[in-house]
Structure formats: C-alpha cells, structure tokens
Design an enzyme around this catalytic site. Structure first.
Site, PDB file in Angstrom:
ATOM      1  N   LYS A 192       0.842  -1.209   0.000  1.00 55.54           N
ATOM      2  CA  LYS A 192       0.000   0.000   0.000  1.00 55.54           C
ATOM      3  C   LYS A 192       0.878   1.261   0.000  1.00 55.54           C
ATOM      4  O   LYS A 192       0.564   2.253  -0.661  1.00 55.54           O
ATOM      5  CB  LYS A 192      -0.938  -0.025   1.208  1.00 55.54           C
ATOM      6  CG  LYS A 192      -1.776   1.218   1.409  1.00 55.54           C
ATOM      7  CD  LYS A 192      -2.945   1.352   0.445  1.00 55.54           C
ATOM      8  CE  LYS A 192      -3.641   2.697   0.627  1.00 55.54           C
ATOM      9  NZ  LYS A 192      -4.865   2.853  -0.117  1.00 55.54           N
ATOM     10  N   LYS A 218      -1.246  11.651   5.560  1.00 55.52           N
ATOM     11  CA  LYS A 218      -0.965  10.619   6.576  1.00 55.52           C
ATOM     12  C   LYS A 218      -0.229   9.428   5.927  1.00 55.52           C
ATOM     13  O   LYS A 218       0.766   8.937   6.444  1.00 55.52           O
ATOM     14  CB  LYS A 218      -2.290  10.149   7.194  1.00 55.52           C
ATOM     15  CG  LYS A 218      -2.146   8.942   8.088  1.00 55.52           C
ATOM     16  CD  LYS A 218      -3.433   8.139   8.247  1.00 55.52           C
ATOM     17  CE  LYS A 218      -4.045   7.573   7.034  1.00 55.52           C
ATOM     18  NZ  LYS A 218      -4.285   6.156   6.933  1.00 55.52           N
TER      19      LYS A 218
HETATM   20  P1  NAP Z   1     -13.196   8.228   7.788  1.00 57.70           P
HETATM   21  O1  NAP Z   1     -14.380   8.382   6.927  1.00 57.70           O
HETATM   22  O2  NAP Z   1     -12.549   9.446   8.362  1.00 57.70           O
HETATM   23  O3  NAP Z   1     -13.592   7.223   8.994  1.00 57.70           O
HETATM   24  C1  NAP Z   1     -12.670   6.918  10.004  1.00 57.70           C
HETATM   25  C2  NAP Z   1     -13.255   5.848  10.903  1.00 57.70           C
HETATM   26  O4  NAP Z   1     -12.289   5.554  11.930  1.00 57.70           O
HETATM   27  C3  NAP Z   1     -14.532   6.298  11.624  1.00 57.70           C
HETATM   28  O5  NAP Z   1     -15.370   5.178  11.780  1.00 57.70           O
HETATM   29  C4  NAP Z   1     -13.975   6.766  12.969  1.00 57.70           C
HETATM   30  O6  NAP Z   1     -14.943   6.725  14.022  1.00 57.70           O
HETATM   31  C5  NAP Z   1     -12.917   5.713  13.205  1.00 57.70           C
HETATM   32  N1  NAP Z   1     -11.917   6.142  14.192  1.00 57.70           N
HETATM   33  C6  NAP Z   1     -11.017   7.130  14.073  1.00 57.70           C
HETATM   34  N2  NAP Z   1     -10.265   7.220  15.177  1.00 57.70           N
HETATM   35  C7  NAP Z   1     -10.713   6.254  16.026  1.00 57.70           C
HETATM   36  C8  NAP Z   1     -10.353   5.837  17.325  1.00 57.70           C
HETATM   37  N3  NAP Z   1      -9.351   6.422  17.987  1.00 57.70           N
HETATM   38  N4  NAP Z   1     -11.024   4.802  17.878  1.00 57.70           N
HETATM   39  C9  NAP Z   1     -12.031   4.201  17.208  1.00 57.70           C
HETATM   40  N5  NAP Z   1     -12.427   4.547  15.980  1.00 57.70           N
HETATM   41  C10 NAP Z   1     -11.772   5.556  15.390  1.00 57.70           C
HETATM   42  O7  NAP Z   1     -12.011   7.440   7.039  1.00 57.70           O
HETATM   43  P2  NAP Z   1     -12.129   6.446   5.797  1.00 57.70           P
HETATM   44  O8  NAP Z   1     -12.095   7.237   4.538  1.00 57.70           O
HETATM   45  O9  NAP Z   1     -13.224   5.467   6.032  1.00 57.70           O
HETATM   46  O10 NAP Z   1     -10.703   5.713   5.905  1.00 57.70           O
HETATM   47  C11 NAP Z   1     -10.485   4.639   6.805  1.00 57.70           C
HETATM   48  C12 NAP Z   1      -9.120   4.016   6.484  1.00 57.70           C
HETATM   49  O11 NAP Z   1      -9.134   3.536   5.122  1.00 57.70           O
HETATM   50  C13 NAP Z   1      -7.948   5.007   6.603  1.00 57.70           C
HETATM   51  O12 NAP Z   1      -6.828   4.356   7.140  1.00 57.70           O
HETATM   52  C14 NAP Z   1      -7.705   5.416   5.158  1.00 57.70           C
HETATM   53  O13 NAP Z   1      -6.363   5.832   4.943  1.00 57.70           O
HETATM   54  C15 NAP Z   1      -8.037   4.126   4.410  1.00 57.70           C
HETATM   55  N6  NAP Z   1      -8.449   4.339   3.016  1.00 57.70           N
HETATM   56  C16 NAP Z   1      -9.323   5.340   2.689  1.00 57.70           C
HETATM   57  C17 NAP Z   1      -9.672   5.527   1.355  1.00 57.70           C
HETATM   58  C18 NAP Z   1     -10.632   6.619   0.940  1.00 57.70           C
HETATM   59  O14 NAP Z   1     -10.760   6.879  -0.271  1.00 57.70           O
HETATM   60  N7  NAP Z   1     -11.350   7.269   1.863  1.00 57.70           N
HETATM   61  C19 NAP Z   1      -9.141   4.694   0.356  1.00 57.70           C
HETATM   62  C20 NAP Z   1      -8.273   3.661   0.740  1.00 57.70           C
HETATM   63  C21 NAP Z   1      -7.924   3.494   2.062  1.00 57.70           C
HETATM   64  P3  NAP Z   1     -15.949   7.974  14.235  1.00 57.70           P
HETATM   65  O15 NAP Z   1     -17.110   7.738  13.311  1.00 57.70           O
HETATM   66  O16 NAP Z   1     -16.321   7.891  15.673  1.00 57.70           O
HETATM   67  O17 NAP Z   1     -15.186   9.230  13.904  1.00 57.70           O
END
Ligand code: NAP
Length: 305
Positions: free
Chosen positions: A174, A242
């Site tokens: 990744k 990040k």
């Molecule tokens: P997001 O929409 O910001 O959601 C983040 C999630 O993590 C939420 O459910 C949040 O809970 C939870 N979270 C954050 N800090 C936490 C903690 N300390 N304890 C428990 N839960 C926690 O992010 P996302 O886009 O879904 O991305 C998630 C992961 O996938 C990341 O590592 C990102 O780099 C990766 N990713 C993202 C994409 C993309 O296009 N978005 C593509 C590939 C990979 P709350 O709801 O309570 O805030």
C-alpha cells in the site's frame, strides 16, 4: 482438506470506507454486527441492514469469527485492538483494512498472536467508489491459511485480491501504491496548471490526453472536476498526507529517501495548513497554479465558484 471458512464478521469503523464494506458483506450474508466509536453511526447501520442487536459488545465480539477493522490511523488501530483483545474468542481473525505502517501491522499482529488471535493486514485501494461497488484492490499480508479462510470476505468487498506475503507486506505494498498515487497527482496537476497558463481549452486537453500515452485513471476521473474547482469528491488530501508519512517512515527504516515523497509531503502539508485538508488530492492543482502564477494560496481560493 476442507478449509474452515470465515463467515461471521463484525465491522469496526463505519467511516466513508467501512460503511460500504459492511453493506457489501451484508449482501453476501457474512455480516453479524457493526461497531463504531461514535455509536449513532453503528445504530443507524444496524437499523438500515436489519441486523439482530446484541446485548452488549462482549456478546457481539464473542459471536464473531472475524473482526474487520477500518479506522483512520496507526494509533486508532492500536487503541481499538487493545480494547477488543479481551473480548475476542481465541481462534478468531482480525482483518485490518485501514492504511497504517508495516511496523504497526506487525506490532498489532504480535499482540493478537499472544492471545491466540490471528491477523491479516489487508489495506485497500480504489477509494470510496471502489468500496461502494465492491471492487477494491486488496493487498494482503499474513498467514496463507487464514488468507484462504477469508476468501469469501475479500470477494465481497474487492475484485483484485492478492496475497503479498507475511504480515506487514500488505501495508508495504500500500505504501508503494501511495507513492504512485502521489506521483501521478503531481504530474497531472502540474501539467493541467500549465495547460491553463497556456490558455488552452483544458476540457479538450483532458479529453485528448486521456486517450493517449499520458492517459491515466486520475486524469480521466479528476481532470474535468479539478478544472471546475470541484474538490469535494474522492480521497481527502489529509489522508494522503498521513499515508505519505507512512511511506517516509518505511523509506527511513531502509536508510532511503525519495524526493517525490518529501516534496509531496511538503505540498500537502501546505494545503492542509491552508484549510484544504478535507478536499480531494486533486486540489494539489491549487498549489501548482500558484507556482506558475506566482500567487499565494489565499489568491487561488478566490477562483472557487
Ligand atoms: P473516515 O471516513 O474518516 O472514517 C474513520 C473511521 O475511523 C470512523 O469510523 C472513525 O470513528 C474511526 N476512528 C477514528 N479514530 C478512532 C479511534 N481512535 N477509535 C475508534 N475509531 C476511530 O475514514 P475512511 O475514509 O473510512 O478511511 C479509513 C481508512 O481507510 C484510513 O486508514 C484510510 O487511509 C483508508 N483508506 C481510505 C480511502 C478513501 O478513499 N477514503 C481509500 C483507501 C484506504 P468515528 O465515526 O467515531 O469518527
């Protein structure tokens, strides 16, 4: 020999990626429950999918053979793993789809293994669009037998699923992916800012170049939106920032450096500090325009519609 397939999944982390993944697992009959830090999101999804409620989280995790985590960053993953370890049944498997460092994947795996729980790092690529369509690319690290046991789970959320090797090698792949993503964004944003400076019809530039040797996914899918200054779609630049720090620390661990990574960190840090952190990574064109026009970022935002 028959394989004991995993089929009782709890998704932990219902963000932009976790929610569609949970829906796709539900469609295949593999989802038994959901969990999220902000409980309202879990309750809403439980209602939407008609999931059977559990008495408490101890009962929820005890019923699962698999926990699929998808949370923001390294420390978030470490915290939730420490929290759930006492609740998981020995023999269960944690599959982590967050993007974290290979080192964090290894440390989480060690903590779980000490409690008889297996771990696969399974970061994904393909964005929110891919998560919704169930067409993510999934790069998996960890024991091959557990990878085979998880095949139905991976097929429910992805279309290109590859076992990369031992724990951490999914995350290392990744990191390589994110170096490429950052490089493509640098090339396309710089080139389109130049096309604007040349007073070309940039819409036509995107059309004609998409079909030639410079064509690529980012140009085709973000070219037309970025020239209209629409950056509310896709992949938040704070998340790429990040990830680029993960690329940097992975390179540091080999005493290596890549200027592309260092320059991209600097560019996205500037955009984030200027308040654009929630915008798509194609907002990099804002900086490239400033570079060519010798303006600062405050003047660039005056172009917003
Ligand atoms: P997001 O929409 O910001 O959601 C983040 C999630 O993590 C939420 O459910 C949040 O809970 C939870 N979270 C954050 N800090 C936490 C903690 N300390 N304890 C428990 N839960 C926690 O992010 P996302 O886009 O879904 O991305 C998630 C992961 O996938 C990341 O590592 C990102 O780099 C990766 N990713 C993202 C994409 C993309 O296009 N978005 C593509 C590939 C990979 P709350 O709801 O309570 O805030």
């Amino acid at each position: 020999m028959t394989i004991d397939k995993l089929h009782q999944v709890v998704v932990y982390g219902l963000g932009a990626m976790g929610r569609p993944m949970a829906r796709n697992l539900h469609k295949q009959g593999l989802l038994i429950g959901v969990k999220n830090r902000t409980q309202g999101k879990a309750q809403a999804m439980q209602k939407e999918l008609g999931l059977t409620p559990f008495e408490d989280e101890a009962e929820l995790f005890a019923a699962a053979d698999t926990i699929l985590t998808c949370v923001s960053a390294d420390n978030d993953l470490k915290d939730i793993i420490q929290h759930i370890i006492p609740l998981l049944k020995p023999g269960s498997v944690v599959i982590d789809c967050s993007t974290v460092s290979p080192k964090t994947a290894q440390s989480v795996s060690d903590d779980l293994a000490a409690n008889g729980i297996a771990f696969l790092d399974a970061p994904v690529s393909g964005g929110v669009e891919g998560a919704k369509k169930g067409s993510l690319s999934i790069m998996v690290g960890g024991d091959r037998e557990h990878y085979k046991r998880a095949e139905d789970i991976f097929s429910a959320i992805g279309s290109q699923i590859t076992h990369m090797g031992k724990v951490g090698q999914g995350q290392a792949t990744k990191a390589v992916n994110q170096v490429m993503v950052a490089g493509v964004a640098q090339a396309v944003c710089s080139a389109l800012a130049m096309a604007e400076q040349c007073k070309l019809d940039v819409k036509k530039v995107v059309e004609v170049l998409s079909a030639g040797a410079a064509g690529n996914w980012f140009l085709e899918n973000r070219g037309q939106t970025m020239i209209k200054n629409e950056f509310n779609v896709g992949f938040k630049l704070d998340l790429l920032l990040k990830d680029l720090h993960i690329c940097q620390s992975t390179l540091d661990s080999m005493d290596a450096a890549l200027p592309l990574v260092q320059n991209s960190i600097e560019d996205y840090r500037r955009l984030s500090e200027a308040g654009y952190g929630d915008e798509d990574i194609s907002a990099l064109i804002r900086l490239k325009r400033c570079l060519l026009n010798q303006e600062d970022l405050t003047q660039e935002s005056e172009n917003d519609g």
